[in-house]
Design an enzyme around this catalytic site. Structure first.
Site, PDB file in Angstrom:
ATOM      1  N   LYS A  29       1.356   5.087  -6.976  1.00  0.00           N
ATOM      2  CA  LYS A  29       2.702   4.585  -6.687  1.00  0.00           C
ATOM      3  C   LYS A  29       3.366   3.971  -7.917  1.00  0.00           C
ATOM      4  O   LYS A  29       4.580   3.998  -8.044  1.00  0.00           O
ATOM      5  CB  LYS A  29       2.660   3.537  -5.588  1.00  0.00           C
ATOM      6  CG  LYS A  29       1.886   3.936  -4.368  1.00  0.00           C
ATOM      7  CD  LYS A  29       2.591   4.996  -3.577  1.00  0.00           C
ATOM      8  CE  LYS A  29       1.779   5.401  -2.358  1.00  0.00           C
ATOM      9  NZ  LYS A  29       2.479   6.261  -1.444  1.00  0.00           N
TER      10      LYS A  29
HETATM   11  C1  LIG Z   1      -4.151   6.204  -2.582  1.00  0.00           C
HETATM   12  C2  LIG Z   1      -3.243   7.095  -1.828  1.00  0.00           C
HETATM   13  N1  LIG Z   1      -3.538   8.396  -1.752  1.00  0.00           N
HETATM   14  C3  LIG Z   1      -2.745   9.252  -1.072  1.00  0.00           C
HETATM   15  C4  LIG Z   1      -1.631   8.813  -0.409  1.00  0.00           C
HETATM   16  C5  LIG Z   1      -0.769   9.820   0.302  1.00  0.00           C
HETATM   17  O1  LIG Z   1       0.359  10.124  -0.488  1.00  0.00           O
HETATM   18  P1  LIG Z   1       1.715  10.631   0.187  1.00  0.00           P
HETATM   19  O2  LIG Z   1       2.103   9.566   1.174  1.00  0.00           O
HETATM   20  O3  LIG Z   1       2.671  10.759  -0.915  1.00  0.00           O
HETATM   21  O4  LIG Z   1       1.393  11.899   0.863  1.00  0.00           O
HETATM   22  C6  LIG Z   1      -1.280   7.462  -0.453  1.00  0.00           C
HETATM   23  C7  LIG Z   1      -0.098   6.913   0.231  1.00  0.00           C
HETATM   24  O5  LIG Z   1       0.980   7.320   0.090  1.00  0.00           O
HETATM   25  C8  LIG Z   1      -2.091   6.591  -1.202  1.00  0.00           C
HETATM   26  O6  LIG Z   1      -1.770   5.303  -1.323  1.00  0.00           O
HETATM   27  N1  LIG Z   2       0.324   5.533   1.577  1.00  0.00           N
HETATM   28  C1  LIG Z   2       1.539   4.850   1.445  1.00  0.00           C
HETATM   29  C2  LIG Z   2       2.428   5.005   2.635  1.00  0.00           C
HETATM   30  C3  LIG Z   2       3.859   4.979   2.253  1.00  0.00           C
HETATM   31  O1  LIG Z   2       4.132   6.073   1.449  1.00  0.00           O
HETATM   32  P1  LIG Z   2       5.439   6.270   0.607  1.00  0.00           P
HETATM   33  O2  LIG Z   2       5.012   7.185  -0.496  1.00  0.00           O
HETATM   34  O3  LIG Z   2       6.429   6.845   1.505  1.00  0.00           O
HETATM   35  O4  LIG Z   2       5.903   4.950   0.079  1.00  0.00           O
HETATM   36  C4  LIG Z   2       1.250   3.400   1.070  1.00  0.00           C
HETATM   37  O5  LIG Z   2       0.273   3.191   0.399  1.00  0.00           O
HETATM   38  O6  LIG Z   2       1.950   2.507   1.431  1.00  0.00           O
END
Ligand SMILES: Cc1ncc(COP(=O)(O)O)c(C=O)c1O
Ligand SMILES: N[C@@H](CCOP(=O)(O)O)C(=O)O
Length: 466
Positions: free
Chosen positions: A112
């Site tokens: 993120k």
């Molecule tokens: C460590 C981790 N891996 C994978 C994901 C999944 O990614 P996305 O929500 O973009 O599919 C998340 C949350 O978004 C996450 O925090």
């Molecule tokens: N896995 C995410 C969930 C939110 O996902 P986002 O990419 O839409 O912000 C988290 O860790 O909060």
């Protein structure tokens, strides 16, 4: 660049407008009106660029008319200056033809940060230009929250309220959010799941008087700026492994579908991507859809990969919009039907086009633990419980001669108990977080009820003003 809503009932807006708006007024998600195209020569020109420069080049068309190129480059350089690896998103080879791209070298140890460090700066830039303030409401299953808090803490024009599902994140994840005591930051522990938190955020946006009163904005991947800032690392990996003169495949542990959607966008912009592999945990709605066109939401089950404990993947709507040839009426009707019934009947022809490009693999907790142990024994690579699911999907679907890159989305130290159970190793937090468990925590527990959450958001922001 102008942006349109997937539901077709909101006016086209500029990048700066949609950055601040987050979600379209008709409940849809913003999408670029047209897709920027890069030629093979354009990609080759970017091959030797440092990450920040490459990121600015890739994102420039999405921000055209709102953020000038010089400013964007400056913001990118700033955003990635404090990552703890010179490559920012390094590639590690773990097997023949199988690579891991580490996206966890930012301040909160998850992918993120790759987008959020830039978003905090973009918000600051646009709000200063306009002399405005906003309240960011975000939902997190564990990682978005701390990345947003880290990127926005202390910024005068931003108040940030993050909703996390009470008791459903790892202790490290929770403390990374709740120990940040800056006055512009509030944390709410919602008595529910991540999907409940995400629904509450969307409901706050749909409550127009509240939305206007608080000047709401979003940092979840419902905000297009998040997707835009997640595209460059796919480009960086592909160019490092021979693109545009060679195809590359990606494997992505998936929850809200934002990360893998960014890979799809890179392909749409001309990057030669062969195959997109999605990994899920027991909350396997996406895998069921990709493999059998079964998009039925089930109750969320807690797992070893809590950040992926999601049943309603917001960004699937963007993919659907595209594969419906941007027919916003059909898109709106499928999304409304899904919300009402918990089941989506995607037309077979649409499903089969998606199925031609994407594949899914789901791992339960036992398989997750076994994979972590096996990969560690075989390749001496310590993958966290999310990353390992991407690696497993990459191993299953890789094809000879096409490098497969699995996205490492979090540092193992965020999930020490799962790592110890699988390998006997208890990964240490980096020095910047070494005293995390000694820090004071502050958060409020709230029921999963819209008006009570809105009251809590209001009072969090008012406290900030005092
Ligand atoms: C460590 C981790 N891996 C994978 C994901 C999944 O990614 P996305 O929500 O973009 O599919 C998340 C949350 O978004 C996450 O925090
Ligand atoms: N896995 C995410 C969930 C939110 O996902 P986002 O990419 O839409 O912000 C988290 O860790 O909060």
């Amino acid at each position: 660049m102008k942006y349109v809503s997937t539901r077709g009932q909101a006016p086209a807006r500029s990048f700066s407008d949609i950055l601040l708006a987050g979600l379209a007024e008709d409940g849809g998600l913003f999408m670029p009106e047209t897709w920027p195209q890069f030629t093979a020569e354009d990609w080759r020109d970017m091959r030797s660029l440092p990450y920040a420069q490459l990121a600015a080049r890739v994102m420039a068309p999405f921000m055209a008319g709102s953020i000038d190129q010089k400013t964007l480059l400056r913001l990118c350089r700033d955003a990635y200056a404090n990552f703890d690896h010179a490559a920012i998103a390094p590639l590690v080879q773990i097997e023949d033809g199988l690579f891991v791209q580490e996206l966890f070298h930012g301040p909160t140890l998850a992918f993120k940060d790759m987008a959020m460090q830039l978003l905090g700066r973009l918000f600051d830039h646009v709000l200063t230009e306009r002399d405005e303030r906003v309240t960011i409401v975000g939902a997190t299953s564990g990682d978005t929250g701390s990345a947003a808090i880290e990127a926005c803490k202390g910024r005068e024009r931003l108040s940030v309220v993050i909703l996390h599902p009470e008791g459903r994140t790892s202790d490290v994840q929770r403390r990374q959010m709740t120990t940040v005591l800056d006055p512009n930051i509030s944390n709410l522990a919602v008595q529910g799941t991540f999907d409940d938190c995400q629904d509450l955020v969307k409901a706050m946006f749909a409550d127009m008087p509240f939305r206007n009163e608080m000047r709401l904005s979003a940092v979840n991947s419902i905000n297009w700026a998040r997707i835009a800032a997640q595209i460059p690392y796919y480009v960086y990996a592909a160019l490092s492994l021979g693109a545009p003169d060679r195809e590359i495949s990606f494997a992505v542990p998936t929850g809200n579908f934002g990360n893998v959607l960014a890979a799809w966008v890179a392909r749409r912009m001309g990057l030669p991507v062969r195959h997109l592999c999605v990994g899920s945990n027991r909350n396997d709605i996406l895998t069921r859809f990709l493999n059998t066109n079964d998009m039925t939401a089930r109750a969320v089950v807690p797992s070893l990969s809590p950040s992926m404990d999601i049943q309603v993947s917001s960004n699937f709507e963007r993919l659907l919009f595209e594969f419906l040839d941007r027919d916003s009426e059909s898109c709106a009707s499928l999304m409304t039907g899904f919300r009402q019934t918990g089941k989506m009947d995607v037309p077979e022809s649409v499903w089969s086009s998606i199925h031609g490009l994407f594949s899914g693999l789901a791992l339960d907790d036992e398989a997750t633990t076994t994979e972590i142990r096996n990969v560690h024994q075989k390749s001496q690579y310590l993958a966290d419980p999310h990353t390992i699911i991407g690696i497993a999907a990459g191993r299953k679907f890789r094809q000879p001669g096409i490098p497969m890159v699995a996205m490492a989305t979090a540092h193992p130290a965020k999930f020490p108990d799962a790592m110890r159970a699988a390998t006997g190793i208890f990964p240490a937090l980096p020095p910047s977080l070494a005293d995390l468990f000694d820090r004071e925590e502050r958060f409020r527990v709230v029921p999963n009820t819209l008006n009570l959450v809105e009251d809590a958001v209001r009072s969090g922001v008012l406290n900030n003003d005092r």
